[in-house]
Motif scaffolding. Sequence first.
Motif, PDB file in Angstrom:
ATOM      1  N   ALA A 246      17.918  -7.538  -5.559  1.00 21.97           N
ATOM      2  CA  ALA A 246      16.927  -8.554  -5.218  1.00 21.97           C
ATOM      3  C   ALA A 246      15.537  -7.995  -5.484  1.00 21.97           C
ATOM      4  O   ALA A 246      15.253  -6.826  -5.196  1.00 21.97           O
ATOM      5  CB  ALA A 246      17.056  -8.981  -3.759  1.00 21.97           C
ATOM      6  N   THR A 247      14.672  -8.822  -6.019  1.00 24.45           N
ATOM      7  CA  THR A 247      13.294  -8.418  -6.306  1.00 24.45           C
ATOM      8  C   THR A 247      12.461  -8.431  -5.042  1.00 24.45           C
ATOM      9  O   THR A 247      12.549  -9.359  -4.235  1.00 24.45           O
ATOM     10  CB  THR A 247      12.661  -9.363  -7.339  1.00 24.45           C
ATOM     11  OG1 THR A 247      13.381  -9.270  -8.563  1.00 24.45           O
ATOM     12  CG2 THR A 247      11.199  -9.000  -7.591  1.00 24.45           C
ATOM     13  N   ILE A 248      11.665  -7.385  -4.852  1.00 22.48           N
ATOM     14  CA  ILE A 248      10.679  -7.404  -3.787  1.00 22.48           C
ATOM     15  C   ILE A 248       9.311  -7.067  -4.370  1.00 22.48           C
ATOM     16  O   ILE A 248       9.199  -6.357  -5.371  1.00 22.48           O
ATOM     17  CB  ILE A 248      11.024  -6.445  -2.634  1.00 22.48           C
ATOM     18  CG1 ILE A 248      10.999  -4.986  -3.101  1.00 22.48           C
ATOM     19  CG2 ILE A 248      12.360  -6.791  -2.006  1.00 22.48           C
ATOM     20  CD1 ILE A 248      11.091  -4.003  -1.944  1.00 22.48           C
ATOM     21  N   GLN A 249       8.297  -7.587  -3.729  1.00 24.48           N
ATOM     22  CA  GLN A 249       6.930  -7.251  -4.096  1.00 24.48           C
ATOM     23  C   GLN A 249       6.528  -5.986  -3.341  1.00 24.48           C
ATOM     24  O   GLN A 249       7.097  -5.643  -2.311  1.00 24.48           O
ATOM     25  CB  GLN A 249       5.996  -8.405  -3.733  1.00 24.48           C
ATOM     26  CG  GLN A 249       6.358  -9.723  -4.372  1.00 24.48           C
ATOM     27  CD  GLN A 249       5.526 -10.865  -3.824  1.00 24.48           C
ATOM     28  OE1 GLN A 249       4.336 -10.715  -3.562  1.00 24.48           O
ATOM     29  NE2 GLN A 249       6.152 -12.016  -3.628  1.00 24.48           N
ATOM     30  N   MET A 250       5.511  -5.315  -3.830  1.00 22.06           N
ATOM     31  CA  MET A 250       5.060  -4.101  -3.162  1.00 22.06           C
ATOM     32  C   MET A 250       4.446  -4.411  -1.799  1.00 22.06           C
ATOM     33  O   MET A 250       4.351  -3.531  -0.948  1.00 22.06           O
ATOM     34  CB  MET A 250       4.067  -3.349  -4.050  1.00 22.06           C
ATOM     35  CG  MET A 250       4.683  -2.858  -5.363  1.00 22.06           C
ATOM     36  SD  MET A 250       6.192  -1.876  -5.115  1.00 22.06           S
ATOM     37  CE  MET A 250       5.496  -0.382  -4.420  1.00 22.06           C
ATOM     38  N   SER A 251       4.060  -5.650  -1.588  1.00 16.33           N
ATOM     39  CA  SER A 251       3.532  -6.065  -0.286  1.00 16.33           C
ATOM     40  C   SER A 251       4.644  -6.289   0.733  1.00 16.33           C
ATOM     41  O   SER A 251       4.371  -6.692   1.869  1.00 16.33           O
ATOM     42  CB  SER A 251       2.708  -7.345  -0.437  1.00 16.33           C
ATOM     43  OG  SER A 251       3.500  -8.387  -1.002  1.00 16.33           O
ATOM     44  N   GLN A 252       5.899  -6.032   0.343  1.00 17.48           N
ATOM     45  CA  GLN A 252       7.031  -6.276   1.230  1.00 17.48           C
ATOM     46  C   GLN A 252       7.787  -4.995   1.597  1.00 17.48           C
ATOM     47  O   GLN A 252       8.891  -5.056   2.116  1.00 17.48           O
ATOM     48  CB  GLN A 252       7.996  -7.276   0.572  1.00 17.48           C
ATOM     49  CG  GLN A 252       7.361  -8.649   0.371  1.00 17.48           C
ATOM     50  CD  GLN A 252       8.217  -9.591  -0.450  1.00 17.48           C
ATOM     51  OE1 GLN A 252       9.134  -9.185  -1.149  1.00 17.48           O
ATOM     52  NE2 GLN A 252       7.906 -10.877  -0.379  1.00 17.48           N
ATOM     53  N   THR A 253       7.185  -3.843   1.352  1.00 16.25           N
ATOM     54  CA  THR A 253       7.830  -2.580   1.716  1.00 16.25           C
ATOM     55  C   THR A 253       6.783  -1.558   2.127  1.00 16.25           C
ATOM     56  O   THR A 253       5.639  -1.593   1.650  1.00 16.25           O
ATOM     57  CB  THR A 253       8.680  -2.029   0.557  1.00 16.25           C
ATOM     58  OG1 THR A 253       9.343  -0.839   0.984  1.00 16.25           O
ATOM     59  CG2 THR A 253       7.838  -1.722  -0.667  1.00 16.25           C
ATOM     60  N   SER A 254       7.181  -0.640   2.999  1.00 17.32           N
ATOM     61  CA  SER A 254       6.310   0.476   3.365  1.00 17.32           C
ATOM     62  C   SER A 254       6.752   1.769   2.684  1.00 17.32           C
ATOM     63  O   SER A 254       6.160   2.831   2.914  1.00 17.32           O
ATOM     64  CB  SER A 254       6.303   0.662   4.891  1.00 17.32           C
ATOM     65  OG  SER A 254       7.608   0.908   5.395  1.00 17.32           O
TER      66      SER A 254
ATOM     67  N   GLY B  80       4.259   1.277  -1.450  1.00 15.27           N
ATOM     68  CA  GLY B  80       4.322  -0.055  -0.888  1.00 15.27           C
ATOM     69  C   GLY B  80       3.081  -0.351  -0.061  1.00 15.27           C
ATOM     70  O   GLY B  80       2.498   0.557   0.544  1.00 15.27           O
ATOM     71  N   PHE B  81       2.690  -1.626  -0.001  1.00 11.90           N
ATOM     72  CA  PHE B  81       1.429  -1.984   0.650  1.00 11.90           C
ATOM     73  C   PHE B  81       1.547  -2.093   2.170  1.00 11.90           C
ATOM     74  O   PHE B  81       0.532  -2.042   2.874  1.00 11.90           O
ATOM     75  CB  PHE B  81       0.915  -3.316   0.097  1.00 11.90           C
ATOM     76  CG  PHE B  81       0.619  -3.298  -1.381  1.00 11.90           C
ATOM     77  CD1 PHE B  81       0.375  -2.103  -2.048  1.00 11.90           C
ATOM     78  CD2 PHE B  81       0.586  -4.474  -2.119  1.00 11.90           C
ATOM     79  CE1 PHE B  81       0.107  -2.091  -3.411  1.00 11.90           C
ATOM     80  CE2 PHE B  81       0.329  -4.467  -3.476  1.00 11.90           C
ATOM     81  CZ  PHE B  81       0.082  -3.278  -4.130  1.00 11.90           C
ATOM     82  N   LEU B  82       2.754  -2.274   2.689  1.00 10.47           N
ATOM     83  CA  LEU B  82       2.900  -2.357   4.135  1.00 10.47           C
ATOM     84  C   LEU B  82       2.733  -0.977   4.765  1.00 10.47           C
ATOM     85  O   LEU B  82       3.194   0.023   4.213  1.00 10.47           O
ATOM     86  CB  LEU B  82       4.277  -2.903   4.514  1.00 10.47           C
ATOM     87  CG  LEU B  82       4.518  -4.406   4.378  1.00 10.47           C
ATOM     88  CD1 LEU B  82       5.967  -4.736   4.719  1.00 10.47           C
ATOM     89  CD2 LEU B  82       3.579  -5.195   5.278  1.00 10.47           C
ATOM     90  N   PRO B  83       2.095  -0.911   5.933  1.00  7.23           N
ATOM     91  CA  PRO B  83       2.025   0.376   6.635  1.00  7.23           C
ATOM     92  C   PRO B  83       3.345   0.679   7.330  1.00  7.23           C
ATOM     93  O   PRO B  83       4.106  -0.234   7.664  1.00  7.23           O
ATOM     94  CB  PRO B  83       0.907   0.151   7.662  1.00  7.23           C
ATOM     95  CG  PRO B  83       0.991  -1.320   7.955  1.00  7.23           C
ATOM     96  CD  PRO B  83       1.389  -1.988   6.655  1.00  7.23           C
ATOM     97  N   GLU B  84       3.614   1.940   7.561  1.00  8.63           N
ATOM     98  CA  GLU B  84       4.815   2.305   8.309  1.00  8.63           C
ATOM     99  C   GLU B  84       4.705   1.853   9.762  1.00  8.63           C
ATOM    100  O   GLU B  84       5.685   1.417  10.370  1.00  8.63           O
ATOM    101  CB  GLU B  84       5.020   3.821   8.237  1.00  8.63           C
ATOM    102  CG  GLU B  84       5.259   4.312   6.814  1.00  8.63           C
ATOM    103  CD  GLU B  84       5.068   5.808   6.684  1.00  8.63           C
ATOM    104  OE1 GLU B  84       4.644   6.442   7.686  1.00  8.63           O
ATOM    105  OE2 GLU B  84       5.324   6.351   5.597  1.00  8.63           O
ATOM    106  N   ILE B  85       3.506   1.957  10.301  1.00  7.37           N
ATOM    107  CA  ILE B  85       3.199   1.484  11.646  1.00  7.37           C
ATOM    108  C   ILE B  85       2.091   0.442  11.528  1.00  7.37           C
ATOM    109  O   ILE B  85       0.996   0.751  11.073  1.00  7.37           O
ATOM    110  CB  ILE B  85       2.752   2.629  12.577  1.00  7.37           C
ATOM    111  CG1 ILE B  85       3.821   3.728  12.647  1.00  7.37           C
ATOM    112  CG2 ILE B  85       2.426   2.091  13.968  1.00  7.37           C
ATOM    113  CD1 ILE B  85       5.148   3.288  13.243  1.00  7.37           C
ATOM    114  N   SER B  86       2.393  -0.795  11.901  1.00  6.07           N
ATOM    115  CA  SER B  86       1.404  -1.874  11.849  1.00  6.07           C
ATOM    116  C   SER B  86       0.581  -1.866  13.137  1.00  6.07           C
ATOM    117  O   SER B  86       1.078  -1.510  14.211  1.00  6.07           O
ATOM    118  CB  SER B  86       2.102  -3.227  11.687  1.00  6.07           C
ATOM    119  OG  SER B  86       2.850  -3.283  10.492  1.00  6.07           O
ATOM    120  N   LYS B  87      -0.679  -2.270  13.029  1.00 10.15           N
ATOM    121  CA  LYS B  87      -1.556  -2.313  14.198  1.00 10.15           C
ATOM    122  C   LYS B  87      -2.096  -3.736  14.377  1.00 10.15           C
ATOM    123  O   LYS B  87      -2.690  -4.296  13.465  1.00 10.15           O
ATOM    124  CB  LYS B  87      -2.713  -1.324  14.036  1.00 10.15           C
ATOM    125  CG  LYS B  87      -2.286   0.143  14.016  1.00 10.15           C
ATOM    126  CD  LYS B  87      -3.480   1.073  13.924  1.00 10.15           C
ATOM    127  CE  LYS B  87      -3.041   2.532  13.867  1.00 10.15           C
ATOM    128  NZ  LYS B  87      -2.393   2.969  15.111  1.00 10.15           N
TER     129      LYS B  87
END
Length: 239
Positions: free
Chosen positions: A107-115, A131-138
């Motif tokens: 399945a294709t994912i965008q870089m904004s969908q993974t940390s 990936g653009f998502l942080p490992e820990i979101s604030k």
Amino acid sequence: MTEKDPDILSLDEIERIEKLTLRWIFQAVIDFGMEAHEIFLKSPDSVKDIAEDITRELLDRLSGFNVQQRVYGTVDYKKARYVILPDETVRQALFIDSKAEKENRSATIQMSQTSLWVRQRRAGAEVNEKGFLPEISKYGGKNYLTTTCLIHFKYNDDDNATHHLREVIIAAIPNGKLQDRYNPSADDGIWLAGRNAPTLGEDFRVRVGFSKLKDKASWRIQTLTYDQDRKECIGVWQS
């Protein structure tokens, strides 16, 4: 019961939380049952829109322990939640995207969908993209463990272009803190080349290979099938 800061979770604790999350999604799909098949069969919408609608509805029915905090991301379902563990709670920023395809290999994912970092080889060259998502979101001054999952709907069309849902694969994409366990190098990972053309200026994309991810941890890929004749959604959790 105490609340634990996601930033001090051990790698094994992160794995357990992601496994618990996938269990919850698996149960939601099972409970939704053949209704998903009927929606694919009867809806006039595009398969992409059908998949998105089903994902939101089945997860809202099994809502869990939500936090009154808006989260942001480029996925179909995103929610701030508490993960309730026997001795503590952990805040989670959950991101779930849906896919509708006629194949079940990836399945294709965008870089904004993974940390995770995407480490792989393309045309002999080594790729290392974050990936653009942080490992820990604030959010609101609080830390949330970033968790990403996919719900992949496999379907085929009959001669009348009617969509028949055959299978759902749910996948837990590892948090970036688990990088060394799942994608330590360009030659050891879970990725396949994405469908993007750099020469046309298209954004970098990647495909998660289901068999590659399953080889790393079998529980991270769960499959449910739809028996049209028996009118049953069938799935057994794979540990």
